[in-house]
Design an enzyme around this catalytic site. Structure first.
Site, PDB file in Angstrom:
ATOM      1  N   HIS A   1      28.054 117.944  48.671  1.00  0.00           N
ATOM      2  CA  HIS A   1      28.743 117.207  47.607  1.00  0.00           C
ATOM      3  C   HIS A   1      29.246 115.846  48.067  1.00  0.00           C
ATOM      4  O   HIS A   1      29.283 114.903  47.273  1.00  0.00           O
ATOM      5  CB  HIS A   1      29.921 118.030  47.085  1.00  0.00           C
ATOM      6  CG  HIS A   1      29.537 119.124  46.143  1.00  0.00           C
ATOM      7  ND1 HIS A   1      29.001 120.310  46.579  1.00  0.00           N
ATOM      8  CD2 HIS A   1      29.622 119.213  44.791  1.00  0.00           C
ATOM      9  CE1 HIS A   1      28.773 121.089  45.524  1.00  0.00           C
ATOM     10  NE2 HIS A   1      29.141 120.442  44.439  1.00  0.00           N
TER      11      HIS A   1
ATOM     12  N   ASP B   1      34.025 125.348  45.070  1.00  0.00           N
ATOM     13  CA  ASP B   1      33.243 125.206  43.843  1.00  0.00           C
ATOM     14  C   ASP B   1      32.061 126.176  43.880  1.00  0.00           C
ATOM     15  O   ASP B   1      30.988 125.899  43.341  1.00  0.00           O
ATOM     16  CB  ASP B   1      32.757 123.765  43.669  1.00  0.00           C
ATOM     17  CG  ASP B   1      32.349 123.440  42.234  1.00  0.00           C
ATOM     18  OD1 ASP B   1      32.722 124.202  41.327  1.00  0.00           O
ATOM     19  OD2 ASP B   1      31.647 122.437  42.017  1.00  0.00           O
TER      20      ASP B   1
ATOM     21  N   ASN C   1      33.222 113.502  42.781  1.00  0.00           N
ATOM     22  CA  ASN C   1      32.138 114.093  42.004  1.00  0.00           C
ATOM     23  C   ASN C   1      32.464 114.078  40.518  1.00  0.00           C
ATOM     24  O   ASN C   1      33.575 114.411  40.105  1.00  0.00           O
ATOM     25  CB  ASN C   1      31.863 115.529  42.455  1.00  0.00           C
ATOM     26  CG  ASN C   1      31.261 115.601  43.849  1.00  0.00           C
ATOM     27  OD1 ASN C   1      31.880 116.080  44.783  1.00  0.00           O
ATOM     28  ND2 ASN C   1      30.046 115.100  44.002  1.00  0.00           N
ATOM     29  N   ALA C   2      31.476 113.728  39.700  1.00  0.00           N
ATOM     30  CA  ALA C   2      31.595 113.729  38.239  1.00  0.00           C
ATOM     31  C   ALA C   2      32.753 112.855  37.762  1.00  0.00           C
ATOM     32  O   ALA C   2      33.538 113.232  36.900  1.00  0.00           O
ATOM     33  CB  ALA C   2      31.750 115.148  37.707  1.00  0.00           C
TER      34      ALA C   2
ATOM     35  N   HIS D   1      27.673 120.734  33.234  1.00  0.00           N
ATOM     36  CA  HIS D   1      28.277 121.322  32.038  1.00  0.00           C
ATOM     37  C   HIS D   1      27.459 120.905  30.817  1.00  0.00           C
ATOM     38  O   HIS D   1      27.153 119.716  30.636  1.00  0.00           O
ATOM     39  CB  HIS D   1      29.725 120.848  31.877  1.00  0.00           C
ATOM     40  CG  HIS D   1      30.650 121.364  32.928  1.00  0.00           C
ATOM     41  ND1 HIS D   1      31.738 122.157  32.642  1.00  0.00           N
ATOM     42  CD2 HIS D   1      30.656 121.209  34.278  1.00  0.00           C
ATOM     43  CE1 HIS D   1      32.371 122.468  33.765  1.00  0.00           C
ATOM     44  NE2 HIS D   1      31.733 121.893  34.773  1.00  0.00           N
TER      45      HIS D   1
ATOM     46  N   HIS E   1      35.804 115.436  35.720  1.00  0.00           N
ATOM     47  CA  HIS E   1      34.661 115.161  34.840  1.00  0.00           C
ATOM     48  C   HIS E   1      35.051 114.057  33.871  1.00  0.00           C
ATOM     49  O   HIS E   1      34.970 114.194  32.657  1.00  0.00           O
ATOM     50  CB  HIS E   1      34.237 116.433  34.111  1.00  0.00           C
ATOM     51  CG  HIS E   1      33.537 117.409  34.994  1.00  0.00           C
ATOM     52  ND1 HIS E   1      32.179 117.373  35.217  1.00  0.00           N
ATOM     53  CD2 HIS E   1      34.009 118.446  35.735  1.00  0.00           C
ATOM     54  CE1 HIS E   1      31.835 118.344  36.058  1.00  0.00           C
ATOM     55  NE2 HIS E   1      32.930 119.005  36.392  1.00  0.00           N
TER      56      HIS E   1
END
Length: 430
Positions: free
Chosen positions: A282, A304, A246-247, A162, A222
């Site tokens: 991932h 995703d 993830n993130a 992002h 995130h």
């Protein structure tokens, strides 16, 4: 003037099939009314209403499972939900192609996901991405259950792909309105169903109750939140974690971070659901197995996936001027090793999850149907084969495939009681 006569029922009986019931596959017939698009209570239909099926379909021992639900999908068929088009009609045309393409992969319902963007983009694309139930026809393919906005209220340090320049802070609900648009957040015509945001950024934690009061799911993602901050978010109303591991802040034995929420007692009222991308890129299979063993009832398989699914390998333009490198199923941001989404289908994720987790066939299918339906509050409507539910389902063959072992292979897709995809005896799509 006499009222309209209700359309006559067309009853179809599926027999010689194994259906998903709880955590097991059981031998049971399924009756549907293809006119209403609903599943019937077979005993009541036959003995109580004295109905006889108009059509009997012998599935020859195949599996009949609920249609798959993808809660995180960024695009497909070369179409990106986050890219505004010159006109709404042009955007909606691309959306129709996505819906039909998804149906051919077994996905009958989904949340179109818009990544971190400017307010102008949200205001332009979200009106097309709301729930499509009232105007949806079987032949339209997969159905939107409402938009998932992933960002832009994210941690700059956990942004993934992002763009940091579009990330924002939220101090009050007015900041959400400015970003997403009043009509997309409120009222009967609202389009947003799920928001992914970092609870520790700005004053987002204070905004969670306001978001959930609108019947919008708040998902932690995130985020650099500590375990304590994540716990505060669930106490405020968060019920989901976006793409677990993830993130987000990694697990550490002295501060388990967001992952620690899975370690709460099973009776905890805010023990969250969590998304898992089982594409083999991932997450390591063991990470998936650990999460599943910690909280099996909360695992939601997601793809995703991006618009590059099905396209040849190469370098492709992404949003905000960045470019994505596609190498097989692996998508990365050009010039880095940052993972940029997935190109796997949801049925592939189901197969991977079944191989890696030790879950039964029914449990693996539930993770992509019944569990996301529970997350979305659609029990009894989607994700199950119970009487009164939508007749959205898939027919699968459990085959022994060379190099991969046992694999669920898609044979048919039904939407609202109508067969919309079938490989046929000769492999042809009808």
């Amino acid at each position: 003037m006499p009222g309209k006569t209700a359309p006559e029922a067309h009853v179809i009986k599926f027999t010689n099939c194994r259906i998903v019931k709880g955590d097991s596959l059981v031998d049971q017939d399924v009756w549907i009314d293809s006119t209403s698009g609903k599943i019937l209570r077979d005993q009541e239909a036959f003995y109580g209403l004295h109905m006889s099926p108009d059509e009997v379909i012998d599935l020859e021992g195949r599996i009949l499972a609920p249609g798959l639900i993808d809660c995180q999908l960024n695009g497909a068929q070369g179409f990106d939900f986050s890219v505004a088009h010159a006109t709404k009609a042009e955007y909606d045309e691309g959306l129709r192609a996505v819906n039909m393409g998804l149906a051919r992969t077994g996905v009958t319902s989904y949340l179109p996901t818009v990544v971190s963007s400017t307010p102008e983009v949200y205001h332009k694309v979200l009106p097309s991405l709301g729930p499509s139930r009232d105007k949806h026809r079987s032949e339209d393919g997969a159905e939107s259950l409402g938009a998932h906005v992933e960002g832009p209220f994210l941690s700059p340090g956990r942004n993934g792909i992002h763009k940091t320049e579009v990330l924002r802070l939220a101090s009050s609900p007015e900041d959400l309105v400015t970003c997403y648009g009043q009509d997309n957040l409120y009222g009967p015509s609202k389009t947003i169903r799920l928001i992914t945001a970092a609870p520790e950024v700005g004053k987002m934690l204070n905004n969670i109750p306001h978001i959930t009061d609108q019947n919008i799911i708040y998902s932690i993602g995130h985020s650099d939140a500590t375990y304590e901050q994540a716990l505060d978010a669930t106490d405020a109303g968060a019920t989901m974690i976006t793409h677990l591991f993830n993130a987000m802040r990694p697990f550490y034995h002295r501060n388990p971070g967001i992952f620690g929420l899975l370690g709460q007692q099973s009776e905890h009222p805010r023990r969250p659901f969590y998304g898992v991308i089982a594409d083999g890129i991932h997450l390591h299979p063991t990470s998936i197995r650990i999460a599943y063993n910690a909280h099996p009832e909360g695992l939601v398989l997601v793809t995703d996936a991006m618009r590059l699914c099905g396209l040849p390998d190469g370098i492709y333009e992404w949003t905000n001027g960045e470019r994505i490198v596609k190498t097989g199923a692996r998508l990365t941001l050009e010039g880095s090793d940052k993972i940029a989404g997935s190109s796997a289908t949801l049925i592939e994720c189901v197969n991977n999850f079944r191989r890696w987790s030790g879950a039964s066939t029914a449990q693996a299918l539930n993770a992509a149907s019944k569990t996301p339906a529970r997350l979305l509050g659609l029990q009894g409507v989607k994700g199950e084969l119970s009487a009164g539910a939508d007749a959205d389902f898939i027919v699968l063959e459990d085959e022994d495939v060379q190099d991969t072992g046992r694999t669920l292979v898609l044979k048919q897709v039904w939407k609202r009681g109508a067969r919309i995809w079938d490989t046929g005896k000769d492999g042809a799509v009808v």
